[in-house]
Design a protein around this motif. Structure first.
Motif, PDB file in Angstrom:
ATOM      1  N   SER A  95       0.826  -1.209   0.000  1.00  0.00           N
ATOM      2  CA  SER A  95       0.000   0.000   0.000  1.00  0.00           C
ATOM      3  C   SER A  95       0.860   1.259   0.000  1.00  0.00           C
ATOM      4  CB  SER A  95      -0.903   0.025   1.242  1.00  0.00           C
ATOM      5  OG  SER A  95      -1.853  -1.001   1.197  1.00  0.00           O
ATOM      6  N   VAL A  96       2.105   1.122   0.431  1.00  0.00           N
ATOM      7  CA  VAL A  96       3.046   2.238   0.490  1.00  0.00           C
ATOM      8  C   VAL A  96       4.355   1.778  -0.126  1.00  0.00           C
ATOM      9  CG1 VAL A  96       4.437   3.716   2.003  1.00  0.00           C
ATOM     10  CG2 VAL A  96       2.024   3.292   2.544  1.00  0.00           C
ATOM     11  N   VAL A  97       4.892   2.561  -1.053  1.00  0.00           N
ATOM     12  CA  VAL A  97       6.204   2.295  -1.643  1.00  0.00           C
ATOM     13  C   VAL A  97       7.031   3.572  -1.514  1.00  0.00           C
ATOM     14  CG1 VAL A  97       7.494   1.703  -3.730  1.00  0.00           C
ATOM     15  CG2 VAL A  97       5.300   0.579  -3.246  1.00  0.00           C
ATOM     16  N   VAL A  98       8.203   3.448  -0.907  1.00  0.00           N
ATOM     17  CA  VAL A  98       9.082   4.600  -0.693  1.00  0.00           C
ATOM     18  C   VAL A  98      10.337   4.408  -1.533  1.00  0.00           C
ATOM     19  CG1 VAL A  98      10.306   6.023   0.969  1.00  0.00           C
ATOM     20  CG2 VAL A  98       8.191   4.849   1.648  1.00  0.00           C
ATOM     21  N   ALA A  99      10.498   5.251  -2.554  1.00  0.00           N
ATOM     22  CA  ALA A  99      11.697   5.225  -3.400  1.00  0.00           C
ATOM     23  C   ALA A  99      12.757   6.083  -2.721  1.00  0.00           C
ATOM     24  CB  ALA A  99      11.377   5.734  -4.796  1.00  0.00           C
ATOM     25  N   ASN A 100      13.528   5.450  -1.858  1.00  0.00           N
ATOM     26  CA  ASN A 100      14.484   6.162  -1.018  1.00  0.00           C
ATOM     27  C   ASN A 100      15.930   5.913  -1.425  1.00  0.00           C
ATOM     28  OD1 ASN A 100      15.544   7.365   1.665  1.00  0.00           O
ATOM     29  ND2 ASN A 100      16.279   5.249   1.753  1.00  0.00           N
ATOM     30  N   ALA A 101      16.218   4.834  -2.137  1.00  0.00           N
ATOM     31  CA  ALA A 101      17.597   4.477  -2.456  1.00  0.00           C
ATOM     32  C   ALA A 101      18.300   5.630  -3.167  1.00  0.00           C
ATOM     33  CB  ALA A 101      17.630   3.229  -3.331  1.00  0.00           C
ATOM     34  N   GLY A 102      19.498   5.964  -2.676  1.00  0.00           N
ATOM     35  CA  GLY A 102      20.237   7.061  -3.294  1.00  0.00           C
ATOM     36  C   GLY A 102      21.696   7.052  -2.894  1.00  0.00           C
ATOM     37  N   ILE A 103      22.541   7.520  -3.792  1.00  0.00           N
ATOM     38  CA  ILE A 103      23.964   7.671  -3.518  1.00  0.00           C
ATOM     39  C   ILE A 103      24.391   9.046  -4.014  1.00  0.00           C
ATOM     40  CG2 ILE A 103      24.433   5.196  -3.634  1.00  0.00           C
ATOM     41  CD1 ILE A 103      25.523   5.613  -6.456  1.00  0.00           C
ATOM     42  N   ALA A 104      25.568   9.494  -3.571  1.00  0.00           N
ATOM     43  CA  ALA A 104      26.083  10.804  -3.986  1.00  0.00           C
ATOM     44  C   ALA A 104      27.581  10.707  -4.211  1.00  0.00           C
ATOM     45  CB  ALA A 104      25.778  11.861  -2.924  1.00  0.00           C
ATOM     46  N   LEU A 139       0.273  -1.020  -6.115  1.00  0.00           N
ATOM     47  CA  LEU A 139      -0.399   0.220  -5.737  1.00  0.00           C
ATOM     48  C   LEU A 139      -1.752   0.359  -6.427  1.00  0.00           C
ATOM     49  CD1 LEU A 139       2.681   2.637  -5.778  1.00  0.00           C
ATOM     50  CD2 LEU A 139       1.596   1.559  -3.795  1.00  0.00           C
ATOM     51  N   ALA A 140      -1.862  -0.193  -7.640  1.00  0.00           N
ATOM     52  CA  ALA A 140      -3.158  -0.159  -8.326  1.00  0.00           C
ATOM     53  C   ALA A 140      -4.185  -1.008  -7.591  1.00  0.00           C
ATOM     54  CB  ALA A 140      -2.989  -0.641  -9.771  1.00  0.00           C
ATOM     55  N   ARG A 141      -3.747  -2.147  -7.049  1.00  0.00           N
ATOM     56  CA  ARG A 141      -4.668  -3.023  -6.310  1.00  0.00           C
ATOM     57  C   ARG A 141      -5.099  -2.392  -4.996  1.00  0.00           C
ATOM     58  NH1 ARG A 141      -2.181  -8.875  -5.654  1.00  0.00           N
ATOM     59  NH2 ARG A 141      -4.086  -9.049  -4.392  1.00  0.00           N
ATOM     60  N   THR A 142      -4.169  -1.701  -4.340  1.00  0.00           N
ATOM     61  CA  THR A 142      -4.458  -1.165  -3.009  1.00  0.00           C
ATOM     62  C   THR A 142      -4.868   0.308  -3.032  1.00  0.00           C
ATOM     63  OG1 THR A 142      -2.128  -0.544  -2.678  1.00  0.00           O
ATOM     64  CG2 THR A 142      -2.798  -2.756  -1.964  1.00  0.00           C
ATOM     65  N   ARG A 143      -4.821   0.926  -4.250  1.00  0.00           N
ATOM     66  CA  ARG A 143      -5.023   2.383  -4.346  1.00  0.00           C
ATOM     67  C   ARG A 143      -4.087   3.063  -3.361  1.00  0.00           C
ATOM     68  NH1 ARG A 143      -9.628   3.573  -7.297  1.00  0.00           N
ATOM     69  NH2 ARG A 143      -9.938   5.607  -6.342  1.00  0.00           N
ATOM     70  N   GLY A 144      -2.815   2.730  -3.499  1.00  0.00           N
ATOM     71  CA  GLY A 144      -1.813   3.083  -2.506  1.00  0.00           C
ATOM     72  C   GLY A 144      -1.102   4.404  -2.750  1.00  0.00           C
ATOM     73  N   HIS A 145       0.037   4.543  -2.075  1.00  0.00           N
ATOM     74  CA  HIS A 145       0.776   5.810  -2.051  1.00  0.00           C
ATOM     75  C   HIS A 145       2.241   5.551  -2.353  1.00  0.00           C
ATOM     76  CE1 HIS A 145       1.618   9.955  -0.843  1.00  0.00           C
ATOM     77  NE2 HIS A 145       2.605   9.511  -0.074  1.00  0.00           N
ATOM     78  N   LEU A 146       2.782   6.297  -3.301  1.00  0.00           N
ATOM     79  CA  LEU A 146       4.208   6.250  -3.642  1.00  0.00           C
ATOM     80  C   LEU A 146       4.870   7.514  -3.118  1.00  0.00           C
ATOM     81  CD1 LEU A 146       6.658   5.076  -5.302  1.00  0.00           C
ATOM     82  CD2 LEU A 146       5.808   6.473  -7.210  1.00  0.00           C
ATOM     83  N   LEU A 147       5.936   7.346  -2.340  1.00  0.00           N
ATOM     84  CA  LEU A 147       6.692   8.506  -1.847  1.00  0.00           C
ATOM     85  C   LEU A 147       8.068   8.507  -2.490  1.00  0.00           C
ATOM     86  CD1 LEU A 147       6.906  10.955   0.079  1.00  0.00           C
ATOM     87  CD2 LEU A 147       7.910   9.395   1.768  1.00  0.00           C
ATOM     88  N   GLN A 148       8.362   9.572  -3.213  1.00  0.00           N
ATOM     89  CA  GLN A 148       9.681   9.762  -3.815  1.00  0.00           C
ATOM     90  C   GLN A 148      10.517  10.648  -2.898  1.00  0.00           C
ATOM     91  OE1 GLN A 148      11.356   8.720  -6.815  1.00  0.00           O
ATOM     92  NE2 GLN A 148      12.952   9.601  -5.515  1.00  0.00           N
ATOM     93  N   VAL A 149      11.637  10.127  -2.426  1.00  0.00           N
ATOM     94  CA  VAL A 149      12.520  10.913  -1.569  1.00  0.00           C
ATOM     95  C   VAL A 149      13.425  11.755  -2.453  1.00  0.00           C
ATOM     96  CG1 VAL A 149      14.330  10.854   0.172  1.00  0.00           C
ATOM     97  CG2 VAL A 149      12.421   9.251   0.314  1.00  0.00           C
ATOM     98  N   ALA A 150      13.259  13.070  -2.370  1.00  0.00           N
ATOM     99  CA  ALA A 150      14.090  14.016  -3.113  1.00  0.00           C
ATOM    100  C   ALA A 150      15.007  14.738  -2.120  1.00  0.00           C
ATOM    101  CB  ALA A 150      13.219  14.985  -3.898  1.00  0.00           C
TER     102      ALA A 150
END
Length: 313
Positions: A95-104, A139-150
């Protein structure tokens, strides 16, 4: 209890999350690990995705609720597709997906190895798109939420951080475009803007001359480094409310109208710093920031840029 982005207190267990499934990429350390813990405490079943299998396992062991550990590279679409299948089978659809992976990576563009520069773009931007693509059926099945970490790197790009700033600005734009596409399906998309956060990446950034100068020239309140745990509480409150924007810290919301001014201010500070220390000297220290980024780079090198095992040297 913690503070939300409006400065008010939020319950330790936000309503609406209990019993649901969350996926967090980059969950081995830093904000990802702290967010996995906060979501687990909110009653969610959490799938932790990342490159460092042992570190992921230690993070998962500290969670109070049901969890699943999956070693996966966000630039590897088949691996993410397999991860999505395993999450659905073991925990249920997310229901929740957090795109948090990041490098610098820090250093002058001209002196940064092209493959290293590209890797930052691939993880931070393409990896976010791959994550969304793999979990959109959930997310389509659960009408969920995607959070993009910027990041506030999207507000005003810092010299010597070209790949990171470009990738975070791109991730912000990607999330904004996706928001309009997914709204008819009942899927919401949030963007989280993080400022100075006490991860190993920021510890390395303090040794970065231009970034240190930028921080010195910020107002005192803007120099504060917030713990990953505090940032995770802000993000969790934003997820619970399905907010389109989450600011960590909350005062960043007031920076949005001022964004046209930031590139010029950053350039002015950088010019002064370059007058003190020539770019040639600053370029002596080029590389990834933080243990997580270095672990990703080593794993990337070990398997080869084409995905095959690297030839022995």
């Amino acid at each position: 209890m913690g503070d939300d982005e409006r400065g008010t207190t939020v319950p330790a267990v936000p309503p609406g999350l209990r019993g649901r499934v969350a996926v967090v990429t980059g969950a081995a350390r830093g904000v990802g690990a702290a967010l996995a813990l906060t979501l687990s405490r909110a009653g969610m079943r959490v799938a932790l995705l990342g490159r460092e299998e042992q570190t992921l396992a230690r993070t998962a062991a500290a969670l109070p609720g049901e969890s699943l550990c999956l070693e996966a590279d966000v630039t590897d679409r088949p691996a993410l597709d397999r991860a999505a299948e395993r999450v659905a089978h073991a925990l249920g659809p997310a229901s929740v997906v957090v795109a948090n992976a990041g490098i610098a990576a820090g250093g002058p563009f001209a002196r940064t190895e092209p493959d290293l520069w590209q890797r930052v773009i691939d993880v931070n931007l393409t990896g976010a798109a791959n994550t969304a693509r793999a979990f959109l059926p959930h997310l389509a099945r659960t009408r969920g939420h995607l959070l993009q970490v910027a990041s506030t790197a999207a507000f005003g790009s810092a010299p010597m951080m070209s790949a990171y700033c470009a990738s975070k600005a791109g991730a912000e734009s990607f999330a904004q475009a996706l928001r309009g596409e997914l709204a008819p399906d009942g899927i919401t998309v949030g963007i989280a803007y993080l400022h100075w956060t006490g991860t190993d990446m920021v510890t390395d950034m303090d040794e970065h001359p231009v970034l240190s100068a930028l921080r010195r020239n910020q107002p005192r309140f803007a120099r504060k480094v917030h713990s990953p745990e505090q940032v995770a509480r802000w993000l969790t409150a934003g997820i619970a409310d399905r907010r389109p924007y989450v600011y960590a810290p909350p005062w960043l919301r007031w920076c949005q109208p001022l964004r046209p001014l930031f590139p010029g201010l950053v350039t002015r500070v950088a010019r002064r710093e370059f007058e003190r220390t020539p770019v040639a000297e600053l370029g002596e220290d080029v590389g990834l920031l933080g243990a997580g980024g270095r672990a990703d780079w080593q794993a990337y090198l070990s398997r080869g840029a084409d995905g095959s095992a690297a030839a022995p040297s």
